[in-house]
Design a protein around this motif. Structure first.
Motif, PDB file in Angstrom:
ATOM      1  N   SER A 146      52.930  41.756  17.037  1.00  0.00           N
ATOM      2  CA  SER A 146      53.294  40.366  17.342  1.00  0.00           C
ATOM      3  C   SER A 146      52.531  39.854  18.557  1.00  0.00           C
ATOM      4  O   SER A 146      52.088  38.706  18.586  1.00  0.00           O
ATOM      5  N   LEU A 147      52.373  40.702  19.578  1.00  0.00           N
ATOM      6  CA  LEU A 147      51.611  40.308  20.765  1.00  0.00           C
ATOM      7  C   LEU A 147      50.123  40.180  20.447  1.00  0.00           C
ATOM      8  O   LEU A 147      49.449  39.257  20.920  1.00  0.00           O
ATOM      9  N   LYS A 148      49.614  41.094  19.629  1.00  0.00           N
ATOM     10  CA  LYS A 148      48.197  41.060  19.252  1.00  0.00           C
ATOM     11  C   LYS A 148      47.830  39.798  18.490  1.00  0.00           C
ATOM     12  O   LYS A 148      46.703  39.317  18.558  1.00  0.00           O
ATOM     13  N   ALA A 149      48.786  39.266  17.742  1.00  0.00           N
ATOM     14  CA  ALA A 149      48.499  38.193  16.784  1.00  0.00           C
ATOM     15  C   ALA A 149      47.967  36.924  17.427  1.00  0.00           C
ATOM     16  O   ALA A 149      47.374  36.080  16.741  1.00  0.00           O
ATOM     17  N   PHE A 150      48.135  36.778  18.746  1.00  0.00           N
ATOM     18  CA  PHE A 150      47.738  35.529  19.401  1.00  0.00           C
ATOM     19  C   PHE A 150      46.378  35.621  20.075  1.00  0.00           C
ATOM     20  O   PHE A 150      45.947  34.684  20.762  1.00  0.00           O
ATOM     21  N   GLY A 151      45.698  36.738  19.878  1.00  0.00           N
ATOM     22  CA  GLY A 151      44.310  36.856  20.313  1.00  0.00           C
ATOM     23  C   GLY A 151      44.102  36.838  21.808  1.00  0.00           C
ATOM     24  O   GLY A 151      43.017  36.476  22.283  1.00  0.00           O
ATOM     25  N   MET A 152      45.117  37.220  22.571  1.00  0.00           N
ATOM     26  CA  MET A 152      44.999  37.257  24.031  1.00  0.00           C
ATOM     27  C   MET A 152      45.267  38.667  24.535  1.00  0.00           C
ATOM     28  O   MET A 152      45.881  39.481  23.834  1.00  0.00           O
ATOM     29  N   GLU A 153      44.808  38.950  25.744  1.00  0.00           N
ATOM     30  CA  GLU A 153      45.111  40.249  26.334  1.00  0.00           C
ATOM     31  C   GLU A 153      46.621  40.362  26.558  1.00  0.00           C
ATOM     32  O   GLU A 153      47.269  39.415  26.989  1.00  0.00           O
ATOM     33  N   PHE A 154      47.157  41.539  26.245  1.00  0.00           N
ATOM     34  CA  PHE A 154      48.590  41.740  26.379  1.00  0.00           C
ATOM     35  C   PHE A 154      48.868  43.129  26.918  1.00  0.00           C
ATOM     36  O   PHE A 154      47.992  44.008  26.952  1.00  0.00           O
ATOM     37  N   SER A 155      50.092  43.325  27.345  1.00  0.00           N
ATOM     38  CA  SER A 155      50.539  44.643  27.781  1.00  0.00           C
ATOM     39  C   SER A 155      51.978  44.834  27.350  1.00  0.00           C
ATOM     40  O   SER A 155      52.731  43.859  27.186  1.00  0.00           O
ATOM     41  N   LEU A 156      52.357  46.089  27.155  1.00  0.00           N
ATOM     42  CA  LEU A 156      53.722  46.419  26.773  1.00  0.00           C
ATOM     43  C   LEU A 156      54.265  47.451  27.745  1.00  0.00           C
ATOM     44  O   LEU A 156      53.620  48.474  28.000  1.00  0.00           O
ATOM     45  N   GLU A 157      55.432  47.177  28.308  1.00  0.00           N
ATOM     46  CA  GLU A 157      56.131  48.144  29.138  1.00  0.00           C
ATOM     47  C   GLU A 157      57.249  48.758  28.323  1.00  0.00           C
ATOM     48  O   GLU A 157      57.963  48.056  27.604  1.00  0.00           O
ATOM     49  N   ILE A 158      57.394  50.077  28.438  1.00  0.00           N
ATOM     50  CA  ILE A 158      58.409  50.770  27.667  1.00  0.00           C
ATOM     51  C   ILE A 158      59.194  51.693  28.588  1.00  0.00           C
ATOM     52  O   ILE A 158      58.617  52.433  29.393  1.00  0.00           O
ATOM     53  N   GLY A 174      57.176  42.809  26.680  1.00  0.00           N
ATOM     54  CA  GLY A 174      55.788  42.480  26.392  1.00  0.00           C
ATOM     55  C   GLY A 174      55.315  41.292  27.201  1.00  0.00           C
ATOM     56  O   GLY A 174      56.075  40.350  27.458  1.00  0.00           O
ATOM     57  N   TYR A 175      54.028  41.338  27.606  1.00  0.00           N
ATOM     58  CA  TYR A 175      53.442  40.299  28.447  1.00  0.00           C
ATOM     59  C   TYR A 175      52.112  39.833  27.863  1.00  0.00           C
ATOM     60  O   TYR A 175      51.373  40.623  27.265  1.00  0.00           O
ATOM     61  N   LEU A 176      51.816  38.560  28.062  1.00  0.00           N
ATOM     62  CA  LEU A 176      50.496  38.008  27.751  1.00  0.00           C
ATOM     63  C   LEU A 176      49.818  37.620  29.053  1.00  0.00           C
ATOM     64  O   LEU A 176      50.471  37.142  29.985  1.00  0.00           O
ATOM     65  N   GLN A 177      48.503  37.833  29.092  1.00  0.00           N
ATOM     66  CA  GLN A 177      47.762  37.496  30.302  1.00  0.00           C
ATOM     67  C   GLN A 177      47.901  36.009  30.604  1.00  0.00           C
ATOM     68  O   GLN A 177      47.772  35.168  29.717  1.00  0.00           O
ATOM     69  N   GLY A 178      48.187  35.704  31.854  1.00  0.00           N
ATOM     70  CA  GLY A 178      48.334  34.313  32.263  1.00  0.00           C
ATOM     71  C   GLY A 178      49.774  33.852  32.336  1.00  0.00           C
ATOM     72  O   GLY A 178      50.040  32.693  32.642  1.00  0.00           O
ATOM     73  N   HIS A 179      50.713  34.768  32.060  1.00  0.00           N
ATOM     74  CA  HIS A 179      52.132  34.402  32.143  1.00  0.00           C
ATOM     75  C   HIS A 179      52.871  35.525  32.851  1.00  0.00           C
ATOM     76  O   HIS A 179      52.865  36.673  32.397  1.00  0.00           O
ATOM     77  N   GLY A 180      53.504  35.207  33.983  1.00  0.00           N
ATOM     78  CA  GLY A 180      54.102  36.246  34.809  1.00  0.00           C
ATOM     79  C   GLY A 180      55.363  36.852  34.238  1.00  0.00           C
ATOM     80  O   GLY A 180      55.685  38.003  34.528  1.00  0.00           O
ATOM     81  N   GLU A 181      56.107  36.092  33.440  1.00  0.00           N
ATOM     82  CA  GLU A 181      57.347  36.606  32.862  1.00  0.00           C
ATOM     83  C   GLU A 181      57.077  37.228  31.496  1.00  0.00           C
ATOM     84  O   GLU A 181      56.070  36.932  30.849  1.00  0.00           O
ATOM     85  N   GLU A 182      57.997  38.090  31.058  1.00  0.00           N
ATOM     86  CA  GLU A 182      57.812  38.677  29.732  1.00  0.00           C
ATOM     87  C   GLU A 182      57.924  37.618  28.645  1.00  0.00           C
ATOM     88  O   GLU A 182      58.695  36.654  28.781  1.00  0.00           O
ATOM     89  N   VAL A 183      57.165  37.780  27.578  1.00  0.00           N
ATOM     90  CA  VAL A 183      57.244  36.889  26.420  1.00  0.00           C
ATOM     91  C   VAL A 183      57.950  37.581  25.265  1.00  0.00           C
ATOM     92  O   VAL A 183      58.249  36.950  24.245  1.00  0.00           O
TER      93      VAL A 183
END
Length: 397
Positions: A149-161, A281-290
């Motif tokens: 789901s995070l990958k689908a938007f074509g932006m850098e992302f990260s996942l914390e677990i 999950g986070y997207l680059q450019g947004h400080g809060e989790e998405v």
């Protein structure tokens, strides 16, 4: 005198044109991901009885709920969350359904956060709930779906677990009040080391307080598990960490080494809600989790049906903000033609417009009295074709 007739309430906003296109594209993208994995959509009421969110664990503070009463004086709330209403449905209407249940949703939740500026009180959530399985496979499916789901938007992302079990095991060994445990949790979650150390020092120096002091710093890669086992020599914690390590190892193999997955044992949000793995999950450019979620094996039991569950929710509003911040606006649909009817030819004009629409064109009916105004309108809106209906004839102007 009306003071609020021209503005929206705090925490809400109107969406216009391109903003609506972005919103729907996000929703459609996520729905395709969910349904391709066998999840079935459900919709719960926007209004729920207050009792649905006033369970023993008090997952949602009353002050964060929008409340009202029905015609019988019963207390209602505007839905602040999607998971708990779905838990209610599972425990009632779906109680006899074959397990596991794979459910998805896309609906708005309402929460008030008066201390936050620029807040959204009206949040669109899209997510999944996998109900009725305790298997590692269920965790892997949900977390890998979150990554997709995070990958689908074509932006850098990260996942914390993370895993809430480590914190619960440690804090359960402290002989302190529930309010103190909650203070410890908040300080770990915010990684406020000075305040956390001061608070834990007031309870004495023990292996448990020493481990809790270190918990917010236990984040990174696979090395976190070795550090945690060394720091916390407890059999229950070791068992939790062994299972958690398996999930992390499988995820890195499944998603590849280039996927940014971080282990964080300081993820301790909603301790009464989650029982196992937690993800953010986070997207680059947004400080809060998405994106946020995890395993919640005890929640549905509070509605009288004791079955495990795991899931996540995507904050559609947050993803939209990131897209708009990056200036990635999708193209607006463009009108291909406009049909003008001379007096007495209105029916023929409507039929002509419908024929063009059947060819796949976007067509407007002209709502002006003269052709010159129509031409000016078409020029302004960059409509390439003007069709004039005059009696039985039809011409392009």
């Amino acid at each position: 005198m009306k003071n609020y007739d021209l503005i929206t309430p705090e925490g809400t906003k109107d969406l216009l044109f391109g903003e609506c296109i972005i919103r729907r594209k996000i929703e459609d993208t996520l729905k395709r991901i969910f349904t391709s994995r066998g999840y079935s959509e459900m919709i719960t009421p926007g209004l729920e009885f207050f009792d649905v969110f006033n369970l023993n664990s008090r997952y949602f503070p009353q002050e964060n709920l929008y409340k009202l009463t029905d015609s019988k004086g019963r207390l209602l709330v505007m839905r602040p969350d999607s998971t708990m209403p779905i838990a209610r449905v599972v425990a009632t209407r779906l109680r006899e359904a074959v397990l596991p249940l794979k459910l998805c949703y896309n609906q708005t939740v309402y929460r008030t956060e008066p201390a936050l500026k620029g807040r959204s009180d009206e949040i669109v959530q899209a997510g999944i709930e996998l109900i009725g399985s305790q298997l590692k496979m269920a965790d892997l499916e949900v977390i890998s779906t979150a990554i997709d789901s995070l990958k689908a938007f074509g932006m850098e992302f990260s996942l914390e677990i993370g895993h809430i079990g480590v914190f619960k095991e440690l804090v359960g060994k402290l002989e302190v009040s529930d309010s103190d445990k909650e203070r410890i949790r908040k300080l770990i979650e915010s990684k406020n080391f000075p305040a956390l150390n001061d608070l834990l020092d007031s309870f004495g120096t023990t292996p448990v307080t020493a481990a809790l002091k270190k918990l917010p710093a236990l984040f990174g890669g696979v090395e976190v598990f070795d550090k945690a086992e060394e720091l916390i020599p407890d059999e229950n914690v070791k068992h939790i960490l062994d299972e958690f390590r398996e999930i992390y190892t499988d995820l890195t193999e499944l998603c590849g080494s280039d996927t940014n997955i971080t282990v964080d044992l300081g993820l301790v949000n909603k301790t009464d809600y989650y029982t196992g793995v937690i993800i953010k999950g986070y997207l680059q450019g947004h400080g809060e989790e998405v994106l946020s979620g995890g395993r919640y094996d005890k929640l549905i039991s509070e509605f009288g049906y004791d079955i495990p569950a795991v899931g996540f929710a995507v904050n559609v509003n947050a993803i939209q903000k990131v897209i708009e911040k990056n200036g990635v606006y999708p193209a607006m649909p463009k009108t291909d033609a406009i049909v003008y009817a001379e007096k007495g030819c209105e029916v023929a004009a409507v039929k002509a417009a419908n024929e063009l629409r059947e060819q796949g064109l976007i067509v407007e009916n002209a709502l002006f009295d003269d052709i010159e105004t129509v031409r000016e309108y078409a020029k302004e809106k960059k409509i390439a074709k003007v069709v004039v209906i005059n009696g039985s004839s039809r011409e392009d102007a």
